[in-house]
Design a protein around this motif. Sequence first.
Motif, mmCIF file in Angstrom:
data_model
loop_
_atom_site.group_PDB
_atom_site.id
_atom_site.type_symbol
_atom_site.label_atom_id
_atom_site.label_comp_id
_atom_site.label_asym_id
_atom_site.label_seq_id
_atom_site.Cartn_x
_atom_site.Cartn_y
_atom_site.Cartn_z
ATOM 1 N N VAL A 265 1.070 -4.761 15.649
ATOM 2 C CA VAL A 265 1.309 -3.328 15.502
ATOM 3 C C VAL A 265 1.069 -2.874 14.057
ATOM 4 C CG1 VAL A 265 3.091 -1.542 15.613
ATOM 5 C CG2 VAL A 265 2.834 -3.161 17.497
ATOM 6 N N VAL A 266 1.479 -3.729 13.116
ATOM 7 C CA VAL A 266 1.255 -3.390 11.712
ATOM 8 C C VAL A 266 -0.244 -3.375 11.399
ATOM 9 C CG1 VAL A 266 1.631 -4.147 9.324
ATOM 10 C CG2 VAL A 266 3.529 -4.171 10.954
ATOM 11 N N SER A 267 -0.976 -4.290 12.038
ATOM 12 C CA SER A 267 -2.426 -4.320 11.799
ATOM 13 C C SER A 267 -3.095 -3.057 12.343
ATOM 14 C CB SER A 267 -3.056 -5.569 12.436
ATOM 15 O OG SER A 267 -3.267 -5.373 13.821
ATOM 16 N N ALA A 268 -2.381 -2.346 13.217
ATOM 17 C CA ALA A 268 -2.910 -1.074 13.728
ATOM 18 C C ALA A 268 -2.480 0.080 12.836
ATOM 19 C CB ALA A 268 -2.420 -0.844 15.162
ATOM 20 N N GLY A 269 -1.855 -0.255 11.703
ATOM 21 C CA GLY A 269 -1.472 0.780 10.751
ATOM 22 C C GLY A 269 -0.148 1.445 11.058
ATOM 23 N N LYS A 270 0.658 0.805 11.926
ATOM 24 C CA LYS A 270 1.950 1.411 12.266
ATOM 25 C C LYS A 270 3.102 0.551 11.753
ATOM 26 C CE LYS A 270 0.038 3.526 16.361
ATOM 27 N NZ LYS A 270 0.273 3.907 17.739
ATOM 28 N N GLN A 271 4.319 1.069 11.953
ATOM 29 C CA GLN A 271 5.496 0.333 11.496
ATOM 30 C C GLN A 271 6.253 -0.289 12.663
ATOM 31 O OE1 GLN A 271 6.735 3.941 9.528
ATOM 32 N NE2 GLN A 271 7.009 2.821 7.607
ATOM 33 N N GLU B 119 12.688 5.633 1.455
ATOM 34 C CA GLU B 119 11.468 6.092 0.802
ATOM 35 C C GLU B 119 10.266 5.272 1.236
ATOM 36 O OE1 GLU B 119 13.157 7.584 -3.385
ATOM 37 O OE2 GLU B 119 11.472 6.156 -3.526
ATOM 38 N N GLY B 120 10.476 3.956 1.207
ATOM 39 C CA GLY B 120 9.391 3.050 1.572
ATOM 40 C C GLY B 120 8.928 3.262 3.004
ATOM 41 N N LEU B 121 9.897 3.532 3.884
ATOM 42 C CA LEU B 121 9.547 3.736 5.289
ATOM 43 C C LEU B 121 8.816 5.061 5.466
ATOM 44 C CD1 LEU B 121 12.759 2.458 7.114
ATOM 45 C CD2 LEU B 121 10.472 1.442 7.210
ATOM 46 N N GLU B 122 9.271 6.050 4.697
ATOM 47 C CA GLU B 122 8.668 7.369 4.824
ATOM 48 C C GLU B 122 7.230 7.363 4.315
ATOM 49 O OE1 GLU B 122 11.113 10.393 3.163
ATOM 50 O OE2 GLU B 122 10.291 11.871 4.572
ATOM 51 N N GLN B 123 7.035 6.646 3.197
ATOM 52 C CA GLN B 123 5.695 6.630 2.618
ATOM 53 C C GLN B 123 4.804 5.577 3.248
ATOM 54 O OE1 GLN B 123 6.806 6.013 -1.375
ATOM 55 N NE2 GLN B 123 7.598 8.098 -1.628
ATOM 56 N N GLY B 124 5.408 4.649 3.960
ATOM 57 C CA GLY B 124 4.606 3.637 4.630
ATOM 58 C C GLY B 124 4.381 2.388 3.808
ATOM 59 N N SER B 125 5.046 2.272 2.664
ATOM 60 C CA SER B 125 4.874 1.049 1.874
ATOM 61 C C SER B 125 5.676 -0.099 2.499
ATOM 62 C CB SER B 125 5.301 1.274 0.424
ATOM 63 O OG SER B 125 6.654 1.679 0.366
ATOM 64 N N ILE B 126 6.677 0.227 3.288
ATOM 65 C CA ILE B 126 7.389 -0.802 4.056
ATOM 66 C C ILE B 126 6.897 -0.726 5.499
ATOM 67 C CG2 ILE B 126 9.623 -1.531 4.969
ATOM 68 C CD1 ILE B 126 10.891 -0.386 2.410
ATOM 69 N N SER B 127 6.451 -1.871 6.033
ATOM 70 C CA SER B 127 5.895 -1.861 7.385
ATOM 71 C C SER B 127 6.866 -2.382 8.419
ATOM 72 C CB SER B 127 4.634 -2.725 7.445
ATOM 73 O OG SER B 127 3.719 -2.301 6.483
ATOM 74 N N VAL B 128 7.788 -3.238 7.965
ATOM 75 C CA VAL B 128 8.706 -3.851 8.913
ATOM 76 C C VAL B 128 10.126 -3.668 8.409
ATOM 77 C CG1 VAL B 128 9.480 -6.022 9.942
ATOM 78 C CG2 VAL B 128 7.031 -5.578 9.675
ATOM 79 N N VAL B 129 11.014 -3.188 9.260
ATOM 80 C CA VAL B 129 12.402 -3.068 8.859
ATOM 81 C C VAL B 129 13.275 -3.793 9.885
ATOM 82 C CG1 VAL B 129 12.705 -0.791 9.959
ATOM 83 C CG2 VAL B 129 14.271 -1.509 8.147
ATOM 84 N N VAL B 130 14.208 -4.599 9.349
ATOM 85 C CA VAL B 130 15.130 -5.328 10.205
ATOM 86 C C VAL B 130 16.518 -4.778 9.938
ATOM 87 C CG1 VAL B 130 16.044 -7.594 10.822
ATOM 88 C CG2 VAL B 130 13.716 -7.391 9.931
ATOM 89 N N GLY B 131 17.302 -4.547 10.963
ATOM 90 C CA GLY B 131 18.622 -3.997 10.701
ATOM 91 C C GLY B 131 19.546 -4.039 11.888
ATOM 92 N N THR B 132 20.741 -3.511 11.629
ATOM 93 C CA THR B 132 21.751 -3.414 12.681
ATOM 94 C C THR B 132 21.743 -1.980 13.212
ATOM 95 O OG1 THR B 132 23.346 -2.882 10.983
ATOM 96 C CG2 THR B 132 23.222 -5.179 11.672
#
Length: 680
Positions: free
Chosen positions: A301-307, A353-366
């Motif tokens: 999915v990240v290789s398709a330019g998404k998060q 910020e990173g998620l909004e701008q797209g510099s972070i592609s993967v987020v792990v959380g609760t």
Amino acid sequence: MSSLQPEASVEALKGVGPETKQDLARMGIFTCEDLLWHLPHRYENVAIRPVEELEHDAQATIVGSVQGSPNVNYYGRKKNRLSFRLFVDGHLLQVVAFNRAFLQKKLQPDMTVTVTGKWNRHRAVLTAQRLDIGKPEEMRPYSPVYTISGKLTVRQIEQWVKQVIQQEVFPQEMLPLSFRQQYKLPTIVEALTTLHQPQTANALKHARRRIVYEEFLRFQLRMQAYKQTLRKNERTEPTKFNEQETLRFVDGLPFSLTNAQHRSLEEIYEDLRAGYKMNRLLQGDVGSGKTVVAACTMFAVVSAGKQAALMVPTEILASQHAESLSELFQPYGINVALLTGSTKASDRRKVHEGLEQGSISVVVGTHALIQGTVPFQELGLAIIDEQHRFGVSQRRALRQKGNPDSLFMTATPIPRTLAITAYGDMDVSRIDEQPRGRKTVKTYWSKPDMLDRVLDFVKKETAAGRQAYVICPLIEESEQLDVQNAIDIYDQLQSILIETRVGLLHGRLQNEEKEEAMEAFTRGDIDVLVATTVVEVGVNVSNATVMIIYDADRFGLSQLHQLRGRVGRGALQSYCILLSDPSSETAKERMRIMTETSDGFILAEEDLKLRGPGDLLGQKQSGMPDFHLADPIHDYRALETARHDAHALLQSDTFWQDADYQPLRDHIKEQGAMSGKKLD
Ligand code: ADP
Ligand code: MG
């Protein structure tokens, strides 16, 4: 015939007053139709026999006249015992009824009553379970027994139901004639009438069959129609992922995937390539390697330019996943962030910020991932690990963040019948194979007085450089007690295992302390980790080879299996020791089963038999509807048939066009999307 409608309030019935209305409401009965669906939970045989023929200690029904006035003794709080003499065919006997003091005034001398209860031949006492004033109106072979609340009596319910039936207040017939003929099913009117007033055992059987089938059919139609609508409405562009790059990522993994992992991954990629959103359940026993499948999916999915977002139930698991994913993704320049309840405000801002701008592609959380607004540039994939730990609404909340492809992962091996009931709206992939080289965890059941020997074994393993978990059970009533229990065991082990580094992990610790304990254990700075069930799901320390579970009989089999799955995650021989000394035979049997099988499916089936589906699917969170009569386990054949029929119906023009099917079509529309709530 009357103007009474099924949705009319029960107040419309003769004999329902404000108080009885409340008692009915407490059982979820508000309308006449609700009353009709309040089906007897069993039937009593009310054939009346002469007193001489009654068997000692068995159920009996007698009709007689009250002699003198009843007597009431009160004892304890709110407890009482009503007794009176009854004259029956020349016999004088005693009737006793508990907590029916309110009948004292109603029972007049010489009044005729019908009593059903347990007969004590030697003392000539009948202990009443049911007491009705008057003669039974008609001699029926079966008398319905209803659940009651407050001051209601079974007889009252019976009377009201009778009114409803007499006035022909029935729900609409849903099943077309052709269906009823094909399966030889009675009409809804016949079926409900029979269930309340059965004449023969055979009629009862068919009435039941009819309701069960209808419930399953409606449920399956809703589920499958929902799945179709999802696909139609959410028709989207395929996720154009870089297949070559993704292949390279898979090839670059530190191990080669098992066939089952490959197959699951291929099914997932097929979803991505298709013009609908993925809605898939990935099922695989503990240790079968779901995380890496999730990683490959994220990569695509990240290789398709998404998060991609991965939601997990505990902070410990979140940081573990974040760490291992970072490691896998780093060489490809993919940034991974962690977002939990204890993420500091400043860090959280950075992640946002990173998620909004797209510099972070993967987020792990609760849960933090679905609380408030986490801004994504373009969320293409939502993965939920240990999905049964989340409620339906939480699962949906993540999906609603930008309509991503969704993958739900679970280690609970859900028996097929339950899976199609609870997850009928999802596609299912199964990892039914463990990575090569895994040794089965040797499981022993040991009485607590053998603790010394068990601890000697722990010493031996830790001396050889391995690590151990010691699990203290969670006793639901009091977290404080549990924590105390864990601290006590921790203190005890510290004083016994002098040369061993012992750590402690429980729910009351600060998040940083928890993380610190878990990290120390992962690094190998702690040899023995005393923990509550917070480590139950997901955590992965492959050097840990011993799992000791205190009071093991307090856990369900699936839960024990999960806990046991924390060891045996590498090539080392691992051990699980169940400390328990249960008194009940079933508990002993469960311990035995644990020592004999490591097959999650068998254990889940056993759990299902012993504890019901709630335990397996996560209480009340399963999206499993409450059926009136149908039981997915017991009636699994009917469920299969209904599933099959629903599928065929939805494909057929007849279903969408014939007037006969109007009620079922309306039903699907009305119910619309699956709601996590009661579906009926
Ligand atoms: P679970 O399905 O219980 O979530 P994990 O994904 O945590 O299991 O995997 C358990 C362990 O097995 C991890 O240490 C992982 O690296 C390893 N593993 C996963 N797939 C394979 C494989 N194909 N070959 C060898 N080891 C694997
Ligand atoms: Mg896992």
